[in-house]
Motif scaffolding. Structure first.
Motif, PDB file in Angstrom:
ATOM      1  N   HIS A  62      17.634  26.448  93.463  1.00 53.08           N
ATOM      2  CA  HIS A  62      17.483  25.335  92.938  1.00 53.08           C
ATOM      3  C   HIS A  62      16.241  24.732  93.119  1.00 53.08           C
ATOM      4  O   HIS A  62      15.632  24.946  94.274  1.00 53.08           O
ATOM      5  CB  HIS A  62      18.586  24.337  93.118  1.00 53.08           C
ATOM      6  N   ASN A  63      15.445  24.096  92.253  1.00 52.38           N
ATOM      7  CA  ASN A  63      14.427  23.000  92.632  1.00 52.38           C
ATOM      8  C   ASN A  63      15.195  21.740  93.130  1.00 52.38           C
ATOM      9  O   ASN A  63      15.757  21.028  92.318  1.00 52.38           O
ATOM     10  CB  ASN A  63      13.690  22.648  91.399  1.00 52.38           C
ATOM     11  N   PRO A  64      14.987  21.370  94.481  1.00 50.36           N
ATOM     12  CA  PRO A  64      15.743  20.310  94.880  1.00 50.36           C
ATOM     13  C   PRO A  64      15.541  18.952  94.198  1.00 50.36           C
ATOM     14  O   PRO A  64      16.292  18.011  94.165  1.00 50.36           O
ATOM     15  CB  PRO A  64      15.230  20.192  96.162  1.00 50.36           C
ATOM     16  N   ASP A  65      14.224  18.706  93.419  1.00 48.50           N
ATOM     17  CA  ASP A  65      14.173  17.478  93.079  1.00 48.50           C
ATOM     18  C   ASP A  65      14.723  17.540  91.486  1.00 48.50           C
ATOM     19  O   ASP A  65      14.796  16.292  90.917  1.00 48.50           O
ATOM     20  CB  ASP A  65      12.418  17.532  92.633  1.00 48.50           C
ATOM     21  N   LEU A  66      15.504  18.425  91.264  1.00 45.16           N
ATOM     22  CA  LEU A  66      16.215  18.501  89.848  1.00 45.16           C
ATOM     23  C   LEU A  66      17.694  18.745  90.219  1.00 45.16           C
ATOM     24  O   LEU A  66      18.443  19.324  89.292  1.00 45.16           O
ATOM     25  CB  LEU A  66      15.648  19.581  88.931  1.00 45.16           C
ATOM     26  N   VAL A  67      18.103  18.530  91.440  1.00 40.91           N
ATOM     27  CA  VAL A  67      19.534  18.576  91.723  1.00 40.91           C
ATOM     28  C   VAL A  67      20.238  17.462  92.228  1.00 40.91           C
ATOM     29  O   VAL A  67      19.522  16.649  93.121  1.00 40.91           O
ATOM     30  CB  VAL A  67      19.627  19.659  92.818  1.00 40.91           C
ATOM     31  N   ALA A  68      21.477  17.050  91.878  1.00 39.58           N
ATOM     32  CA  ALA A  68      21.960  15.696  92.370  1.00 39.58           C
ATOM     33  C   ALA A  68      23.366  16.257  92.736  1.00 39.58           C
ATOM     34  O   ALA A  68      24.085  16.924  92.307  1.00 39.58           O
ATOM     35  CB  ALA A  68      22.418  14.716  91.155  1.00 39.58           C
ATOM     36  N   HIS A  69      23.560  15.712  93.973  1.00 37.90           N
ATOM     37  CA  HIS A  69      24.969  15.608  94.813  1.00 37.90           C
ATOM     38  C   HIS A  69      25.600  14.332  94.550  1.00 37.90           C
ATOM     39  O   HIS A  69      25.134  13.369  95.164  1.00 37.90           O
ATOM     40  CB  HIS A  69      24.699  16.127  96.189  1.00 37.90           C
ATOM     41  N   ILE A  70      26.649  14.420  94.116  1.00 34.05           N
ATOM     42  CA  ILE A  70      27.435  13.200  93.337  1.00 34.05           C
ATOM     43  C   ILE A  70      28.462  12.883  94.642  1.00 34.05           C
ATOM     44  O   ILE A  70      29.662  13.728  94.408  1.00 34.05           O
ATOM     45  CB  ILE A  70      28.019  13.041  92.011  1.00 34.05           C
ATOM     46  N   SER A  71      28.641  11.975  95.236  1.00 29.50           N
ATOM     47  CA  SER A  71      29.636  11.490  96.213  1.00 29.50           C
ATOM     48  C   SER A  71      30.026  10.036  95.784  1.00 29.50           C
ATOM     49  O   SER A  71      29.202   9.226  95.505  1.00 29.50           O
ATOM     50  CB  SER A  71      29.305  11.963  97.734  1.00 29.50           C
ATOM     51  N   PRO A  72      31.223   9.646  96.163  1.00 30.97           N
ATOM     52  CA  PRO A  72      31.732   8.204  96.065  1.00 30.97           C
ATOM     53  C   PRO A  72      31.069   7.517  97.287  1.00 30.97           C
ATOM     54  O   PRO A  72      31.005   7.980  98.377  1.00 30.97           O
ATOM     55  CB  PRO A  72      33.124   8.372  96.244  1.00 30.97           C
ATOM     56  N   LEU A  73      30.538   6.361  96.919  1.00 26.73           N
ATOM     57  CA  LEU A  73      29.823   5.485  97.909  1.00 26.73           C
ATOM     58  C   LEU A  73      31.269   4.430  98.696  1.00 26.73           C
ATOM     59  O   LEU A  73      30.732   3.659  99.349  1.00 26.73           O
ATOM     60  CB  LEU A  73      28.775   4.609  97.452  1.00 26.73           C
ATOM     61  N   VAL A  74      32.150   4.528  98.215  1.00 26.24           N
ATOM     62  CA  VAL A  74      33.214   3.919  98.771  1.00 26.24           C
ATOM     63  C   VAL A  74      34.502   4.698  98.888  1.00 26.24           C
ATOM     64  O   VAL A  74      34.911   5.487  98.237  1.00 26.24           O
ATOM     65  CB  VAL A  74      33.511   2.814  97.892  1.00 26.24           C
ATOM     66  N   GLU A  75      35.481   4.524  99.768  1.00 28.92           N
ATOM     67  CA  GLU A  75      36.670   5.262  99.857  1.00 28.92           C
ATOM     68  C   GLU A  75      37.686   4.942  98.646  1.00 28.92           C
ATOM     69  O   GLU A  75      37.670   3.397  98.133  1.00 28.92           O
ATOM     70  CB  GLU A  75      37.345   4.849 101.224  1.00 28.92           C
ATOM     71  N   GLY A  76      38.286   5.616  98.249  1.00 30.14           N
ATOM     72  CA  GLY A  76      39.235   5.185  97.310  1.00 30.14           C
ATOM     73  C   GLY A  76      40.058   6.594  96.373  1.00 30.14           C
ATOM     74  O   GLY A  76      39.997   7.628  97.419  1.00 30.14           O
ATOM     75  N   GLN A  77      40.661   6.389  95.446  1.00 28.95           N
ATOM     76  CA  GLN A  77      41.572   7.556  95.045  1.00 28.95           C
ATOM     77  C   GLN A  77      40.945   7.800  93.312  1.00 28.95           C
ATOM     78  O   GLN A  77      40.406   6.964  92.831  1.00 28.95           O
ATOM     79  CB  GLN A  77      42.983   7.070  94.773  1.00 28.95           C
ATOM     80  N   LEU A  78      40.901   9.137  93.376  1.00 24.94           N
ATOM     81  CA  LEU A  78      40.431   9.409  91.841  1.00 24.94           C
ATOM     82  C   LEU A  78      41.629   9.320  90.876  1.00 24.94           C
ATOM     83  O   LEU A  78      42.708   9.752  90.892  1.00 24.94           O
ATOM     84  CB  LEU A  78      39.864  10.913  92.011  1.00 24.94           C
ATOM     85  N   LEU A  79      41.204   8.602  89.796  1.00 26.00           N
ATOM     86  CA  LEU A  79      42.236   8.440  88.790  1.00 26.00           C
ATOM     87  C   LEU A  79      42.027   9.317  87.528  1.00 26.00           C
ATOM     88  O   LEU A  79      42.830   9.723  87.067  1.00 26.00           O
ATOM     89  CB  LEU A  79      42.035   6.809  88.166  1.00 26.00           C
ATOM     90  N   SER A  80      40.690   9.753  87.356  1.00 28.02           N
ATOM     91  CA  SER A  80      40.453  11.169  86.380  1.00 28.02           C
ATOM     92  C   SER A  80      39.351  11.696  86.641  1.00 28.02           C
ATOM     93  O   SER A  80      38.428  11.085  87.503  1.00 28.02           O
ATOM     94  CB  SER A  80      40.368  10.263  85.069  1.00 28.02           C
ATOM     95  N   VAL A  81      39.326  12.826  86.407  1.00 27.29           N
ATOM     96  CA  VAL A  81      38.233  13.669  86.538  1.00 27.29           C
ATOM     97  C   VAL A  81      37.711  14.089  85.011  1.00 27.29           C
ATOM     98  O   VAL A  81      38.539  14.998  84.261  1.00 27.29           O
ATOM     99  CB  VAL A  81      38.394  15.028  87.253  1.00 27.29           C
ATOM    100  N   ASP A  82      36.316  13.691  84.637  1.00 26.24           N
ATOM    101  CA  ASP A  82      36.332  14.044  83.085  1.00 26.24           C
ATOM    102  C   ASP A  82      35.017  15.254  83.033  1.00 26.24           C
ATOM    103  O   ASP A  82      35.008  15.401  81.874  1.00 26.24           O
ATOM    104  CB  ASP A  82      35.525  12.867  82.653  1.00 26.24           C
TER     105      ASP A  82
END
Length: 414
Positions: free
Chosen positions: A106-126
């Protein structure tokens, strides 16, 4: 008649024979003494010449034997039925090139790692694995108590700031009419500044969560770039934290190809070199680019130097993780030399040889050569050939097989 046919030795013959042998021994002794006394001067031509003549004959025989072993003759029928092609060694240049193992990343400039910035519970995964998403598309929905508290704090401090702002405006109006004291105005200004600071603090805390406002404990996780969901680790109902990577979104329109240059080729690699990528997954296909990065230090585990080539990938065929090789070429010829096709080069008895067309019809000689650089289909010959020499340019392996078969038939094994 009986006396005339008698061949027996007369009685006196043994004595004469004995005397003759004694004279011969004495003569040899005199010659031996003469040789010892004359060793410092010169040797007898016959006695001194024989060893050298024997040595020359042995050397000549060995050379002739070696020449015979490097020559093969094909019958006109065998020559006509074979696929042997005769050509000439030519003068020319071979561009310096070599291959190194490579991997698509991968080109690291074109990759995004998505993490929650706060603790919580996942209501849905879209978003599903492999989905194409645009920047701002919702990937999942999260509910967080901490987020709800942060929003409530922002709402409270915003209200306090609004009240303090209204009070400050009233105190300034009263002061202008000389109704209130200067002290009341200063107290109103202080109260406003405090409320404004608290409101800014609450807003900053919410921005840490990637939000500017809103209400309630729920939030959406959004894709920050256009791309494809290449990894998904999110499950509805699970509790998550900032340490969890829920999605990886990658834009594969451009990829990196990382090559590994080993020590013997490090002196030849430089930024700006032309590079051609071939992959095991796509035989016959190539991609081109230029080296835009050369590592500053060797990898200690592989003793190789990393290099990088960035390549356009509009159709998405260059998938990260694919292995292949990079052929690197500076594009600078290294001087004129004799050039032959790679198909003409063979290895025989641990020597690199080219089969030269002989004087007689169907005769071929294995000529040892020293090779220099190689390209995709040519090699330069540093020693052993002259331009214009007739050589076997195709079918050399057939002649090599015939030569080895002939050697084994004469009891030679190599």
């Amino acid at each position: 008649m009986g006396t005339g046919c008698d061949t027996s030795v007369p009685p006196e013959h043994p004595e004469e024979s004995h005397k003759s042998h004694a004279d011969h021994d004495e003569h040899e002794g005199e010659e031996h003494n003469h040789q010892e006394h004359g060793a410092g001067h010169e040797e007898s031509g016959a006695e001194a010449g024989h060893p050298e003549e024997n040595h020359d004959d042995a050397t000549h025989d060995e050379a002739s034997h070696a020449d015979e072993e490097s020559v093969v003759t094909l019958s006109p029928e065998a020559l006509e039925s074979s696929s042997i092609v005769i050509g000439n060694a030519t003068a020319g240049v071979v561009t310096g090139a070599f291959e190194v193992p490579a991997e698509v990343q991968h080109n690291p400039d074109l990759v995004a790692h998505i993490s929650p910035l706060v603790e919580g519970q996942l209501l849905s995964v879209d978003a599903l694995l492999g989905d194409r998403v645009d920047s701002g598309d919702k990937l999942a929905r999260l509910r967080s108590v901490e987020l709800g508290q942060a929003r409530a704090e922002l709402s409270r401090t915003t209200s306090m700031r609004n009240v303090a702002e209204e009070n400050l405006a009233r105190q300034r109006q009263l002061r202008a009419e000389n109704i209130n004291s200067q002290r009341s105005l200063l107290e109103a200004e202080l109260a406003y500044e405090q409320a404004d600071a608290e409101r800014d603090a609450a807003l900053s805390r919410l921005r840490v969560f990637g939000l500017e406002g809103g209400s309630g404990p729920d939030m959406a996780l959004l894709s920050p770039i256009d791309g494809v969901v290449v990894e998904r680790h999110a499950t509805r109902g699970e509790n998550v934290s900032p340490d969890d990577t829920l999605f990886i979104v990658a834009n594969l329109s451009r990829v990196w190809v990382i090559g590994r240059v080993y020590e013997q080729n490090i002196a030849e690699v430089a930024e700006g070199m032309n590079a051609t990528l071939t992959l095991n997954a796509y035989p016959g296909r190539t991609w081109t680019g230029t080296v835009d990065f050369v590592g500053a230090r060797l990898d200690e585990a592989t003793r190789s130097l990393p290099i990088r080539v960035e390549i356009d990938n509009p159709n998405g065929l260059l998938r990260p993780g694919l292995f292949g090789s990079l052929r690197l070429a500076s594009g600078e010829p290294k001087g004129s030399s004799v050039v032959v096709p790679l198909s003409a080069v063979q290895t025989l008895d641990n020597r690199t040889v080219v089969f030269v067309f002989g004087d007689a019809e169907g005769e071929f000689e294995a000529r040892p050569v020293t090779l220099g650089r190689e390209s995709d289909d040519q090699a330069e010959v540093l020693e052993g050939l002259q331009p214009g020499t007739p050589i076997v340019v195709d079918g050399a392996f057939i002649i090599k097989s015939q030569l080895m078969r002939g050697e084994l038939g004469h009891g030679h094994a190599h």
